[in-house]
Design a protein around this motif. Sequence first.
Motif, PDB file in Angstrom:
ATOM      1  N   ARG A 146      -5.123  17.791  18.181  1.00  0.00           N
ATOM      2  CA  ARG A 146      -3.862  17.067  18.015  1.00  0.00           C
ATOM      3  C   ARG A 146      -3.829  16.297  16.697  1.00  0.00           C
ATOM      4  O   ARG A 146      -2.760  15.913  16.227  1.00  0.00           O
ATOM      5  N   TYR A 224       2.652  34.440  26.824  1.00  0.00           N
ATOM      6  CA  TYR A 224       2.147  33.304  26.050  1.00  0.00           C
ATOM      7  C   TYR A 224       1.671  33.749  24.662  1.00  0.00           C
ATOM      8  O   TYR A 224       1.805  32.998  23.690  1.00  0.00           O
ATOM      9  N   GLU A 228       4.955  30.083  22.750  1.00  0.00           N
ATOM     10  CA  GLU A 228       5.222  29.213  23.901  1.00  0.00           C
ATOM     11  C   GLU A 228       6.706  29.199  24.261  1.00  0.00           C
ATOM     12  O   GLU A 228       7.061  29.185  25.436  1.00  0.00           O
ATOM     13  N   SER A 229       7.566  29.214  23.255  1.00  0.00           N
ATOM     14  CA  SER A 229       9.002  29.202  23.538  1.00  0.00           C
ATOM     15  C   SER A 229       9.427  30.473  24.264  1.00  0.00           C
ATOM     16  O   SER A 229      10.212  30.426  25.216  1.00  0.00           O
ATOM     17  N   GLN A 232       8.264  30.250  27.856  1.00  0.00           N
ATOM     18  CA  GLN A 232       9.095  29.329  28.639  1.00  0.00           C
ATOM     19  C   GLN A 232      10.427  29.971  29.004  1.00  0.00           C
ATOM     20  O   GLN A 232      10.934  29.788  30.118  1.00  0.00           O
ATOM     21  N   ASN A 237       5.326  28.577  33.281  1.00  0.00           N
ATOM     22  CA  ASN A 237       4.985  27.161  33.176  1.00  0.00           C
ATOM     23  C   ASN A 237       3.848  27.043  32.155  1.00  0.00           C
ATOM     24  O   ASN A 237       2.672  27.179  32.492  1.00  0.00           O
ATOM     25  N   VAL A 238       4.215  26.807  30.901  1.00  0.00           N
ATOM     26  CA  VAL A 238       3.248  26.840  29.798  1.00  0.00           C
ATOM     27  C   VAL A 238       2.194  25.752  29.961  1.00  0.00           C
ATOM     28  O   VAL A 238       0.997  25.986  29.714  1.00  0.00           O
ATOM     29  N   ARG A 239       2.605  24.576  30.391  1.00  0.00           N
ATOM     30  CA  ARG A 239       1.647  23.474  30.539  1.00  0.00           C
ATOM     31  C   ARG A 239       0.586  23.824  31.586  1.00  0.00           C
ATOM     32  O   ARG A 239      -0.613  23.611  31.360  1.00  0.00           O
ATOM     33  N   LEU A 240       1.017  24.350  32.720  1.00  0.00           N
ATOM     34  CA  LEU A 240       0.073  24.751  33.772  1.00  0.00           C
ATOM     35  C   LEU A 240      -0.824  25.888  33.281  1.00  0.00           C
ATOM     36  O   LEU A 240      -2.029  25.900  33.560  1.00  0.00           O
ATOM     37  N   ARG A 242      -1.772  26.541  30.214  1.00  0.00           N
ATOM     38  CA  ARG A 242      -2.760  26.014  29.272  1.00  0.00           C
ATOM     39  C   ARG A 242      -3.883  25.288  30.000  1.00  0.00           C
ATOM     40  O   ARG A 242      -5.068  25.411  29.630  1.00  0.00           O
ATOM     41  N   ILE A 243      -3.536  24.551  31.048  1.00  0.00           N
ATOM     42  CA  ILE A 243      -4.565  23.863  31.852  1.00  0.00           C
ATOM     43  C   ILE A 243      -5.491  24.883  32.510  1.00  0.00           C
ATOM     44  O   ILE A 243      -6.721  24.725  32.524  1.00  0.00           O
TER      45      ILE A 243
END
Length: 341
Positions: A146, A224, A228-229, A232, A237-240, A242-243
């Motif tokens: 980040r 993916y 990412e766009s 989506q 669910n991109v966040r899920l 990635r996790i």
Amino acid sequence: MAERRKTVRCVLALIGLGVLVLLLFCLNVCIGSVNHPLPDIVKALMGQNTGGTLSQILWELRLPRSCAGLILGGALALSGYLLQTFFHNPIAGPFVLCISSGAKMVVALSMVFLLGSAIPVSSGMMILSAFVGAMLSMGFVLLLSRRVRGMSMLVVGGVMIGYICSAITELVVTFADDADIVNLHNWSQGSFSGMTWENVWVMAAVVAGTFLAVFLLSKPLSAYQLGESYAQNLGVNVRLLRILLVLLSSVLSACVVAFAGPISFVGIAVPHLMKKLLGTAKPIWMIPSCFLGGSVFCLFCDLLARVVLAPTELSISTVTAIFGAPVVLWIMVQRRKGNVS
């Protein structure tokens, strides 16, 4: 027609990799520092009486070791593929991004503490310790990603974190008992030796479950990869996702480090080689091919580690670095030219 050709190419590649896995597995079982006639080996594997020494060598040493090379090699390559997908970069990998070093540090701490307290170290405890270390390292890498721009700076940051973890590990070894130092040193060099059938069953269960979970993510991973766009917009669910990529890659890396120690370059080199072999980056083909390719790579390197300077045995990381490092250099050169996405 072009799509059909790609499918045929991928199927043939998977069949070829499967044949190579079987061939190298048999060679690893049959070849070693102690040579025996092939008929005696076949008889011993079939349970016939050929003498206690040969049966013991095959069933208690070579077979568990070969199974470990097959399972953990595939796990390491698959972990590298997940990390490369996560960071959208072909030089990401568990060894480069210090995930293996973090897992190694926590496992070393756990081994010294538990062995010093006369507490037996179970397979599950080793995997849990390695997973905690992998997640700690991955957390630092994510925080670093980040703050810095460019994969090159992220890799440098990962290498620095790896040095810190290695320094802490060496400090721990300094205060360990002599017997523990020998065990830690052998394990920290990376090796498939000393495997038991209990270890094999535990790693097989962990890796099989993780592989199934990764394979079920083939479709969202394919989206993916295109951004990412785009993912989506397709309802992913991109966040899920990635996790899940972080967790699954950490579990695979932790399993490898817990049983075999840190092994270098497999997680970077194999996924890229498989992409070149298949001619496609589709996850539904890449996931099984990476696993089989990692098994081929590690079985081949482990065979060389055992027989090249027999009876002296090389660490597995020494051999994987010899073959894997040139591939990584080639990837970087091609990327510099703009030929690697």
